[in-house]
Design a protein around this motif. Structure first.
Motif, PDB file in Angstrom:
ATOM      1  N   LYS B   2      73.751  31.902   5.511  1.00 38.39           N
ATOM      2  CA  LYS B   2      72.494  31.190   5.651  1.00 38.39           C
ATOM      3  C   LYS B   2      72.527  30.370   6.941  1.00 38.39           C
ATOM      4  O   LYS B   2      73.520  29.705   7.222  1.00 38.39           O
ATOM      5  CB  LYS B   2      72.321  30.266   4.451  1.00 38.39           C
ATOM      6  CG  LYS B   2      70.909  29.837   4.213  1.00 38.39           C
ATOM      7  CD  LYS B   2      70.796  29.239   2.824  1.00 38.39           C
ATOM      8  CE  LYS B   2      69.393  28.745   2.562  1.00 38.39           C
ATOM      9  NZ  LYS B   2      69.296  28.179   1.217  1.00 38.39           N
ATOM     10  N   ALA B   3      71.462  30.452   7.706  1.00 35.93           N
ATOM     11  CA  ALA B   3      71.372  29.651   8.926  1.00 35.93           C
ATOM     12  C   ALA B   3      70.202  28.693   8.782  1.00 35.93           C
ATOM     13  O   ALA B   3      69.171  29.034   8.195  1.00 35.93           O
ATOM     14  CB  ALA B   3      71.175  30.542  10.137  1.00 35.93           C
ATOM     15  N   LYS B   4      70.405  27.496   9.303  1.00 40.82           N
ATOM     16  CA  LYS B   4      69.323  26.514   9.335  1.00 40.82           C
ATOM     17  C   LYS B   4      69.024  26.201  10.783  1.00 40.82           C
ATOM     18  O   LYS B   4      69.953  25.921  11.555  1.00 40.82           O
ATOM     19  CB  LYS B   4      69.737  25.237   8.600  1.00 40.82           C
ATOM     20  CG  LYS B   4      69.960  25.463   7.122  1.00 40.82           C
ATOM     21  CD  LYS B   4      70.427  24.201   6.431  1.00 40.82           C
ATOM     22  CE  LYS B   4      70.570  24.467   4.935  1.00 40.82           C
ATOM     23  NZ  LYS B   4      71.058  23.276   4.208  1.00 40.82           N
ATOM     24  N   VAL B   5      67.777  26.270  11.150  1.00 40.74           N
ATOM     25  CA  VAL B   5      67.371  25.994  12.528  1.00 40.74           C
ATOM     26  C   VAL B   5      66.403  24.813  12.515  1.00 40.74           C
ATOM     27  O   VAL B   5      65.433  24.810  11.757  1.00 40.74           O
ATOM     28  CB  VAL B   5      66.686  27.229  13.167  1.00 40.74           C
ATOM     29  CG1 VAL B   5      66.199  26.898  14.568  1.00 40.74           C
ATOM     30  CG2 VAL B   5      67.631  28.418  13.195  1.00 40.74           C
ATOM     31  N   TYR B   6      66.722  23.826  13.329  1.00 42.68           N
ATOM     32  CA  TYR B   6      65.874  22.646  13.473  1.00 42.68           C
ATOM     33  C   TYR B   6      65.273  22.675  14.868  1.00 42.68           C
ATOM     34  O   TYR B   6      66.008  22.757  15.849  1.00 42.68           O
ATOM     35  CB  TYR B   6      66.691  21.370  13.324  1.00 42.68           C
ATOM     36  CG  TYR B   6      67.504  21.323  12.056  1.00 42.68           C
ATOM     37  CD1 TYR B   6      66.988  20.740  10.910  1.00 42.68           C
ATOM     38  CD2 TYR B   6      68.778  21.878  12.001  1.00 42.68           C
ATOM     39  CE1 TYR B   6      67.723  20.709   9.739  1.00 42.68           C
ATOM     40  CE2 TYR B   6      69.523  21.845  10.831  1.00 42.68           C
ATOM     41  CZ  TYR B   6      68.987  21.255   9.705  1.00 42.68           C
ATOM     42  OH  TYR B   6      69.718  21.227   8.549  1.00 42.68           O
ATOM     43  N   VAL B   7      63.973  22.613  14.953  1.00 44.03           N
ATOM     44  CA  VAL B   7      63.301  22.618  16.251  1.00 44.03           C
ATOM     45  C   VAL B   7      62.576  21.286  16.407  1.00 44.03           C
ATOM     46  O   VAL B   7      61.790  20.896  15.545  1.00 44.03           O
ATOM     47  CB  VAL B   7      62.302  23.789  16.357  1.00 44.03           C
ATOM     48  CG1 VAL B   7      61.556  23.741  17.676  1.00 44.03           C
ATOM     49  CG2 VAL B   7      63.028  25.124  16.211  1.00 44.03           C
ATOM     50  N   ARG B  64      66.323  30.493  20.014  1.00 42.02           N
ATOM     51  CA  ARG B  64      65.992  30.343  21.431  1.00 42.02           C
ATOM     52  C   ARG B  64      64.761  31.152  21.815  1.00 42.02           C
ATOM     53  O   ARG B  64      63.876  30.685  22.524  1.00 42.02           O
ATOM     54  CB  ARG B  64      67.197  30.772  22.269  1.00 42.02           C
ATOM     55  CG  ARG B  64      67.089  30.440  23.740  1.00 42.02           C
ATOM     56  CD  ARG B  64      68.310  30.926  24.496  1.00 42.02           C
ATOM     57  NE  ARG B  64      68.487  32.367  24.323  1.00 42.02           N
ATOM     58  CZ  ARG B  64      69.591  32.958  23.854  1.00 42.02           C
ATOM     59  NH1 ARG B  64      70.627  32.247  23.506  1.00 42.02           N
ATOM     60  NH2 ARG B  64      69.653  34.274  23.730  1.00 42.02           N
ATOM     61  N   ASP B  65      64.723  32.413  21.319  1.00 43.15           N
ATOM     62  CA  ASP B  65      63.713  33.335  21.825  1.00 43.15           C
ATOM     63  C   ASP B  65      62.435  33.383  20.996  1.00 43.15           C
ATOM     64  O   ASP B  65      61.383  33.759  21.509  1.00 43.15           O
ATOM     65  CB  ASP B  65      64.297  34.761  21.889  1.00 43.15           C
ATOM     66  CG  ASP B  65      65.442  34.857  22.879  1.00 43.15           C
ATOM     67  OD1 ASP B  65      65.566  33.950  23.731  1.00 43.15           O
ATOM     68  OD2 ASP B  65      66.222  35.825  22.802  1.00 43.15           O
ATOM     69  N   VAL B  66      62.547  33.061  19.715  1.00 45.21           N
ATOM     70  CA  VAL B  66      61.381  33.255  18.839  1.00 45.21           C
ATOM     71  C   VAL B  66      60.883  31.939  18.244  1.00 45.21           C
ATOM     72  O   VAL B  66      59.682  31.678  18.211  1.00 45.21           O
ATOM     73  CB  VAL B  66      61.723  34.237  17.685  1.00 45.21           C
ATOM     74  CG1 VAL B  66      60.497  34.476  16.817  1.00 45.21           C
ATOM     75  CG2 VAL B  66      62.266  35.546  18.231  1.00 45.21           C
ATOM     76  N   LEU B  67      61.805  31.112  17.767  1.00 51.91           N
ATOM     77  CA  LEU B  67      61.392  29.974  16.944  1.00 51.91           C
ATOM     78  C   LEU B  67      61.063  28.721  17.750  1.00 51.91           C
ATOM     79  O   LEU B  67      60.414  27.821  17.233  1.00 51.91           O
ATOM     80  CB  LEU B  67      62.483  29.653  15.913  1.00 51.91           C
ATOM     81  CG  LEU B  67      62.823  30.802  14.957  1.00 51.91           C
ATOM     82  CD1 LEU B  67      63.960  30.399  14.032  1.00 51.91           C
ATOM     83  CD2 LEU B  67      61.612  31.227  14.149  1.00 51.91           C
ATOM     84  N   SER B  68      61.525  28.659  18.996  1.00 48.73           N
ATOM     85  CA  SER B  68      61.249  27.457  19.778  1.00 48.73           C
ATOM     86  C   SER B  68      60.628  27.823  21.120  1.00 48.73           C
ATOM     87  O   SER B  68      60.742  28.952  21.584  1.00 48.73           O
ATOM     88  CB  SER B  68      62.538  26.665  20.016  1.00 48.73           C
ATOM     89  OG  SER B  68      63.368  27.347  20.948  1.00 48.73           O
ATOM     90  N   ASN B  69      59.966  26.856  21.690  1.00 44.88           N
ATOM     91  CA  ASN B  69      59.433  26.977  23.055  1.00 44.88           C
ATOM     92  C   ASN B  69      60.340  26.147  23.955  1.00 44.88           C
ATOM     93  O   ASN B  69      60.272  24.917  23.937  1.00 44.88           O
ATOM     94  CB  ASN B  69      58.005  26.437  23.077  1.00 44.88           C
ATOM     95  CG  ASN B  69      57.443  26.400  24.483  1.00 44.88           C
ATOM     96  OD1 ASN B  69      58.143  26.658  25.452  1.00 44.88           O
ATOM     97  ND2 ASN B  69      56.166  26.074  24.581  1.00 44.88           N
TER      98      ASN B  69
END
Lengths: 80, 80
Positions: B2-7, B64-69
């Motif tokens: 499971k990965a958690k991404v915080y933007v 980097r490529d999809v979830l954040s600007n």
């Protein structure tokens, strides 16, 4: 003090935005992505005058009453 | 895995949504809220077949490529 609030959809609640991301990354060639769920994240800066218990209580109350919809969402609060 | 991404918005980037929340909680009587910033949070379920390095690389690349600007946002990835 700083509080971090994480708001996520409860398990079982449909997440169309997450599904759209999952579908898109599949088309873009990412392998092995079984599921994506999107939530919200808040950073709350609290006045330095508040002690930790008071800061946590304020953040918990904000998370419960303002930042999340308790019918469909869970929240988690961290104070540091 | 499971990965958690915080933007989060980069420091200095105006966050009107956060400011609106801060203003609203002020009107609702919450004391001591100096600042609110809103970000995004993603939970990514990755196939169990991926090892940790591969899972982290996939999650980092998605972040980097999809979830954040990258022009206005920072991201943080946790894999567990």
């Amino acid at each position: 003090m700083k509080a971090k609030v994480y708001v996520t959809l409860k398990p079982g609640v449909l997440d169309p935005q997450g599904k759209a991301i999952q579908h898109s990354v599949g088309l873009l060639g990412y392998d092995g992505v079984a599921d994506v769920r999107q939530g919200k994240y808040f950073e709350i800066a609290l006045d330095a005058g508040l002690d930790e218990a008071r800061a946590r209580e304020t953040a918990e109350r904000m998370a419960r009453d303002v930042l999340s919809n308790p019918v469909i969402e869970d929240y988690r609060v961290e104070v540091e």
